[in-house]
Design a protein around this motif. Structure first.
Motif, PDB file in Angstrom:
ATOM      1  N   GLU A 239       0.876  -1.185   0.000  1.00 25.73           N
ATOM      2  CA  GLU A 239       0.000   0.000   0.000  1.00 25.73           C
ATOM      3  C   GLU A 239       0.906   1.224   0.000  1.00 25.73           C
ATOM      4  O   GLU A 239       1.345   1.691   1.053  1.00 25.73           O
ATOM      5  N   PHE A 240       1.239   1.697  -1.192  1.00 24.49           N
ATOM      6  CA  PHE A 240       2.139   2.849  -1.291  1.00 24.49           C
ATOM      7  C   PHE A 240       1.509   4.123  -0.746  1.00 24.49           C
ATOM      8  O   PHE A 240       2.213   5.041  -0.325  1.00 24.49           O
ATOM      9  N   GLY A 241       0.167   4.182  -0.767  1.00 27.13           N
ATOM     10  CA  GLY A 241      -0.505   5.367  -0.239  1.00 27.13           C
ATOM     11  C   GLY A 241      -0.132   5.629   1.214  1.00 27.13           C
ATOM     12  O   GLY A 241      -0.077   6.772   1.669  1.00 27.13           O
ATOM     13  N   TYR A 242       0.164   4.562   1.934  1.00 29.63           N
ATOM     14  CA  TYR A 242       0.478   4.668   3.357  1.00 29.63           C
ATOM     15  C   TYR A 242       1.714   5.535   3.598  1.00 29.63           C
ATOM     16  O   TYR A 242       1.688   6.460   4.408  1.00 29.63           O
ATOM     17  N   SER A 243       2.806   5.240   2.912  1.00 34.10           N
ATOM     18  CA  SER A 243       4.058   5.992   3.104  1.00 34.10           C
ATOM     19  C   SER A 243       3.874   7.467   2.776  1.00 34.10           C
ATOM     20  O   SER A 243       4.390   8.340   3.465  1.00 34.10           O
ATOM     21  N   HIS A 244       3.142   7.718   1.696  1.00 32.63           N
ATOM     22  CA  HIS A 244       2.948   9.105   1.273  1.00 32.63           C
ATOM     23  C   HIS A 244       2.081   9.863   2.256  1.00 32.63           C
ATOM     24  O   HIS A 244       2.362  10.997   2.630  1.00 32.63           O
ATOM     25  N   HIS A 245       1.010   9.216   2.672  1.00 28.95           N
ATOM     26  CA  HIS A 245       0.082   9.839   3.606  1.00 28.95           C
ATOM     27  C   HIS A 245       0.792  10.161   4.918  1.00 28.95           C
ATOM     28  O   HIS A 245       0.670  11.252   5.471  1.00 28.95           O
ATOM     29  N   LEU A 246       1.569   9.206   5.393  1.00 27.35           N
ATOM     30  CA  LEU A 246       2.284   9.381   6.658  1.00 27.35           C
ATOM     31  C   LEU A 246       3.324  10.503   6.530  1.00 27.35           C
ATOM     32  O   LEU A 246       3.443  11.371   7.406  1.00 27.35           O
ATOM     33  N   ALA A 247       4.068  10.510   5.428  1.00 25.36           N
ATOM     34  CA  ALA A 247       5.082  11.548   5.225  1.00 25.36           C
ATOM     35  C   ALA A 247       4.427  12.930   5.154  1.00 25.36           C
ATOM     36  O   ALA A 247       4.913  13.892   5.766  1.00 25.36           O
ATOM     37  N   THR A 248       3.338  13.023   4.430  1.00 27.45           N
ATOM     38  CA  THR A 248       2.652  14.308   4.298  1.00 27.45           C
ATOM     39  C   THR A 248       2.133  14.789   5.651  1.00 27.45           C
ATOM     40  O   THR A 248       2.296  15.951   6.017  1.00 27.45           O
ATOM     41  N   ALA A 249       1.526  13.885   6.388  1.00 27.24           N
ATOM     42  CA  ALA A 249       0.980  14.249   7.699  1.00 27.24           C
ATOM     43  C   ALA A 249       2.093  14.787   8.598  1.00 27.24           C
ATOM     44  O   ALA A 249       1.945  15.817   9.263  1.00 27.24           O
ATOM     45  N   ILE A 250       3.226  14.113   8.588  1.00 23.49           N
ATOM     46  CA  ILE A 250       4.316  14.495   9.484  1.00 23.49           C
ATOM     47  C   ILE A 250       4.996  15.775   9.002  1.00 23.49           C
ATOM     48  O   ILE A 250       5.269  16.681   9.778  1.00 23.49           O
ATOM     49  N   LEU A 258      -4.090  11.513  10.708  1.00 20.96           N
ATOM     50  CA  LEU A 258      -3.812  10.071  10.695  1.00 20.96           C
ATOM     51  C   LEU A 258      -4.934   9.250  11.336  1.00 20.96           C
ATOM     52  O   LEU A 258      -4.888   8.017  11.329  1.00 20.96           O
ATOM     53  N   GLU A 259      -5.928   9.947  11.875  1.00 16.07           N
ATOM     54  CA  GLU A 259      -6.987   9.240  12.626  1.00 16.07           C
ATOM     55  C   GLU A 259      -7.625   8.106  11.826  1.00 16.07           C
ATOM     56  O   GLU A 259      -7.998   7.081  12.395  1.00 16.07           O
ATOM     57  N   THR A 260      -7.749   8.307  10.531  1.00 19.79           N
ATOM     58  CA  THR A 260      -8.423   7.279   9.723  1.00 19.79           C
ATOM     59  C   THR A 260      -7.456   6.552   8.797  1.00 19.79           C
ATOM     60  O   THR A 260      -7.872   5.925   7.825  1.00 19.79           O
ATOM     61  N   LEU A 261      -6.157   6.627   9.092  1.00 21.46           N
ATOM     62  CA  LEU A 261      -5.178   6.021   8.181  1.00 21.46           C
ATOM     63  C   LEU A 261      -5.472   4.532   7.978  1.00 21.46           C
ATOM     64  O   LEU A 261      -5.490   3.748   8.927  1.00 21.46           O
ATOM     65  N   GLY A 262      -5.690   4.169   6.740  1.00 23.12           N
ATOM     66  CA  GLY A 262      -6.001   2.782   6.415  1.00 23.12           C
ATOM     67  C   GLY A 262      -7.460   2.595   6.030  1.00 23.12           C
ATOM     68  O   GLY A 262      -7.825   1.606   5.407  1.00 23.12           O
ATOM     69  N   GLN A 263      -8.296   3.575   6.416  1.00 26.87           N
ATOM     70  CA  GLN A 263      -9.722   3.438   6.084  1.00 26.87           C
ATOM     71  C   GLN A 263     -10.087   4.226   4.836  1.00 26.87           C
ATOM     72  O   GLN A 263     -11.250   4.295   4.447  1.00 26.87           O
ATOM     73  N   GLU A 264      -9.071   4.844   4.206  1.00 29.38           N
ATOM     74  CA  GLU A 264      -9.336   5.642   3.023  1.00 29.38           C
ATOM     75  C   GLU A 264     -10.018   4.806   1.940  1.00 29.38           C
ATOM     76  O   GLU A 264      -9.793   3.601   1.838  1.00 29.38           O
ATOM     77  N   LYS A 265     -10.786   5.496   1.137  1.00 22.91           N
ATOM     78  CA  LYS A 265     -11.488   4.831   0.037  1.00 22.91           C
ATOM     79  C   LYS A 265     -10.456   4.220  -0.914  1.00 22.91           C
ATOM     80  O   LYS A 265      -9.468   4.849  -1.265  1.00 22.91           O
ATOM     81  N   GLY A 266     -10.704   2.991  -1.280  1.00 25.34           N
ATOM     82  CA  GLY A 266      -9.819   2.349  -2.242  1.00 25.34           C
ATOM     83  C   GLY A 266      -8.581   1.713  -1.624  1.00 25.34           C
ATOM     84  O   GLY A 266      -7.791   1.100  -2.329  1.00 25.34           O
ATOM     85  N   TRP A 267      -8.401   1.866  -0.306  1.00 24.90           N
ATOM     86  CA  TRP A 267      -7.231   1.240   0.303  1.00 24.90           C
ATOM     87  C   TRP A 267      -7.477  -0.241   0.571  1.00 24.90           C
ATOM     88  O   TRP A 267      -8.610  -0.690   0.700  1.00 24.90           O
ATOM     89  N   LEU A 268      -6.378  -0.971   0.681  1.00 25.40           N
ATOM     90  CA  LEU A 268      -6.456  -2.399   0.914  1.00 25.40           C
ATOM     91  C   LEU A 268      -6.888  -2.681   2.350  1.00 25.40           C
ATOM     92  O   LEU A 268      -6.651  -1.875   3.248  1.00 25.40           O
ATOM     93  N   LYS A 269      -7.483  -3.839   2.562  1.00 22.30           N
ATOM     94  CA  LYS A 269      -7.814  -4.247   3.926  1.00 22.30           C
ATOM     95  C   LYS A 269      -6.514  -4.542   4.681  1.00 22.30           C
ATOM     96  O   LYS A 269      -5.533  -4.962   4.088  1.00 22.30           O
ATOM     97  N   HIS A 387     -10.239   5.626  22.099  1.00 20.90           N
ATOM     98  CA  HIS A 387      -9.947   6.908  22.767  1.00 20.90           C
ATOM     99  C   HIS A 387      -9.032   7.822  21.955  1.00 20.90           C
ATOM    100  O   HIS A 387      -8.024   8.307  22.477  1.00 20.90           O
ATOM    101  N   TRP A 388      -9.346   8.031  20.700  1.00 17.08           N
ATOM    102  CA  TRP A 388      -8.540   8.976  19.905  1.00 17.08           C
ATOM    103  C   TRP A 388      -8.656  10.363  20.523  1.00 17.08           C
ATOM    104  O   TRP A 388      -9.749  10.832  20.824  1.00 17.08           O
TER     105      TRP A 388
END
Ligand code: LM2
Ligand code: CA
Length: 465
Positions: A239-250, A258-269, A387-388
C-alpha cells in the motif's frame, strides 16, 4: 497473503538491503530473533549482471541473468546456511523475486559467469518467444502508464520483459521459487508485480507447494488503469498510499489527519496490505520520493506511529548510507566490489545514530526505539484503536484496546495534558526512554502525561513500573 504465516499474530518484517548472507545469519541470532522480528526481506539471491560495468550500483540486483543462487550477497551454500540459522532463531527469509524481466537488453556475462545476449540468457531462456515484444513505440519500451497492455507487456526500463503468459516461462519461474521453498524460505516479495497481469502471477503461485507468505509490489498511485486491488486474489499487496500519507501528515505537522489512516477509500484491507515508512526505491528517489527516511527529521516519530497503528503488515527499512542514488552498499571496488560485512573481523558494524556522512550500514532495525516498538506491536496483537484524542493538529494520543497507550507530540514544545489511556490504574514506564518518564493512571483510566517535543510516550499495560 496471510501475514500470520510468518509466525506471529502481528508480524514485523525488516529489509536488510544488500546485506551479505553470512551477516544476515549472524544478525538473526544476535539481534532479530531476540528482538522478535519475524522475517527478513533479502536482496534478490539469484545471478545478476556484473558489478564492474555499473560501478557496483545496488540496482544490478534487479537485472537477473540466471536463477543460479550466486549474487553479491554470497553463494548458494551461504544462502542455505542463512536460512537454517535464521529459522533456528525464529526468523523467516522473504526473497525478493525478480520475475517480470531479465537484465537490460544487451550482452554481457553475469556475476556467476553466465553469458547473455538480447533475449537469450544462458540455457534458461533461449528463445525470442520467452519474451514479450509488445509492438509499441518501435522500441517496445513502456512509456504510457495509462495503457494497461503497454505497462504489462512492454519492457520496463529497457529490461527484457518475460512472457509470463506462456506455460514454459511460468514453469521456469515456478521451478526457481519452488527450489527456494525447498531450501526453507518463508515467503516472497514479487518485484514489479504491476508489470505482470495478476493472472500470470496467480498461475505461477498456484504451481507452488508450501505455504509461503507473499506480497506483491504494485505501485498504484490511484490514477492508473492497473489497480492494487486486482492482485488481492493472489496474495498481499503493497500500500504505497500509506508511506505518502504518513510523510505528508508528518511534514505538514498534521498528525490529526492520521486518525483514519487505512480506512481511506480504495485502500487495501489491513491483512492484505504491506506497509512501510520508506523502501529501497523511495528513500533514494527512484520511482519518485515523497517519503521519510533515516536522514529526515521526525523519521523516528513516523516509525513509532507505524508500529503503534494496527494497519497492515509493517516492513522496516535497514539501509546503507549513500550520497548518490545509484551507489551500492559499502564495498571495495578493487576487489570486484566486495561488499564489506557488518559482522566479523573486518566488519564495519553499524553507524551511530545520526552519523549520516560516513559510508556504512545504518541498521535502523537496531535502534532502541524500533526494538521497543516491535515489542509493543506484538504485545498489542489485534487490540483496536480507542480513545482517539488530539490537541491541535500536531499532538495526538490513542489507546490500543485496554492493552496499551500512545501519545505523539510533533510540536516544538512539551505537551502536558490530561489524557484517557484506557489502561487499568497503575504506574507505567514510557517504553521509549527506559522508564525515565513514568505515567500514573487513575481509577478512571486518566493520566497526566508529559510528552517531550518531537517524541512519544508509549505504555504497555503489561509493563508497569
Ligand atoms: C522494482 N520494482 O518494481 C524495484 O523495486 C526497483 O528497484 C527496480 O528498479 C525495478 N522495479 C526493476 O526491477 C531498479 C532501479 C532502476 C534500474 C533497475 C534495473 O530503480 O534504476 O534501472 O533496477 O537495474 C537501471 C538504470 C536504468 C536502465 C536500466 C536497464 O537505472 O537507467 O534503463 O537499469 O539497463 C535504461
Ligand atoms: Ca511484464
Amino acid at each position: 497473503g496471510d501475514p500470520t504465516r510468518l509466525g506471529s499474530e502481528s508480524p514485523v518484517i525488516v529489509h536488510l538491503f544488500e546485506w551479505r548472507w553470512d551477516d544476515i545469519a549472524t544478525e538473526c541470532e544476535t539481534h532479530l530473533g531476540p528482538a522478535g522480528i519475524d522475517a527478513v526481506q533479502v536482496s534478490p539471491p539469484n545471478e545478476h549482471i556484473a558489478l564492474d560495468g555499473v560501478d557496483g550500483a545496488w540496482w544490478a540486483r534487479y537485472q537477473p541473468v540466471s536463477y543460479a543462487l550466486t549474487s553479491r550477497s554470497g553463494d548458494r551454500a551461504a544462502f542455505q546456511q542463512m536460512i537454517e540459522r535464521c529459522e533456528a532463531a525464529g526468523v523467516g527469509i522473504v526473497v525478493d523475486a525478480v520475475i517480470n524481466h531479465m537484465a537490460g537488453i544487451g550482452e554481457g556475462v553475469g556475476i556467476a559467469g553466465t553469458p547473455y545476449t538480447p533475449f537469450h540468457y544462458g540455457d534458461l531462456y533461449t528463445r525470442d518467444e520467452d519474451f514479450n515484444h509488445c509492438g509499441r513505440h518501435e522500441d517496445d519500451q513502456i512509456r504510457d502508464y495509462q495503457d494497461r497492455h503497454e505497462v504489462q507487456h512492454c519492457h520496463l526500463l529497457g529490461l527484457a520483459d518475460l512472457a509470463t503468459g506462456t506455460e514454459s516461462v511460468r514453469e521456469r519461474i515456478a521451478d526457481y521459487l519452488q527450489g527456494l521453498l525447498e531450501m526453507g524460505v518463508a515467503g516472497f516479495r514479487i518485484d514489479a508485480a504491476k508489470h505482470m497481469p495478476a493472472e500470470d502471477i496467480g498461475a505461477i503461485l498456484e504451481r507452488l507447494e508450501g505455504n509461503p507468505y507473499v506480497f506483491q509490489e504494485v505501485i498504484d498511485p490511484g490514477n492508473e488503469p492497473i489497480e492494487a486491488g486486482e492482485y488481492l486474489t493472489n496474495a498481499a499487496v503493497t500500500e504505497f498510499g500509506y508511506s505518502h500519507h504518513l510523510a505528508t501528515a508528518i511534514q505538514s505537522g498534521d498528525l490529526a489527519s492520521l486518525e483514519t489512516l487505512g480506512q481511506e477509500k480504495g485502500w487495501l484491507k489491513s491483512d492484505s496490505a504491506l506497509v512501510f515508512v520508506d523502501n529501497h526505491d523511495k528513500q533514494r528517489g527512484h520511482v519518485g520520493g515523497g517519503v521519510l527516511m533515516h536522514r529526515d527529521d521526525h523519521y523516528r516519530l513516523a516509525l513509532t506511529f507505524m508500529l503503534a497503528w494496527p494497519y497492515g503488515t509493517p516492513k522496516l527499512m535497514s539501509s546503507f548510507t549513500f550520497d548518490d542514488g545509484n551507489q551500492g552498499p559499502p564495498s571495495v571496488a578493487e576487489e570486484g566490489w566486495r561488499t564489506l560485512p557488518v559482522h566479523g573481523e573486518d566488519g564495519l558494524g553499524c553507524l551511530d545514530q545520526g552519523e549520516v556522512d560516513t559510508r556504512g550500514w545504518v541498521c535502523e532495525h537496531r535502534w532502541p526505539l524500533v526494538t521497543a516498538m516491535v515489542d509493543f506491536r506484538q504485545a498489542m496483537g489485534d487490540a483496536p484503536v480507542a480513545h482517539w484524542q488530539q490537541a491541535g493538529a500536531s499532538r495526538i494520543a490513542f489507546a490500543r484496546g485496554g492493552r496499551g497507550f500512545v501519545a505523539l507530540n510533533l510540536s516544538d514544545e512539551t505537551w502536558q495534558a490530561e489524557l484517557v489511556t484506557g489502561l487499568p490504574a497503575g504506574e507505567y514506564c514510557n517504553l521509549l526512554d527506559d522508564c525515565v518518564t513514568r505515567v500514573s493512571v487513575d481509577d478512571d483510566g486518566w493520566a497526566e502525561a508529559e510528552v517531550a517535543r518531537d517524541s512519544a510516550v508509549v505504555l504497555n499495560a503489561e509493563r508497569p513500573v
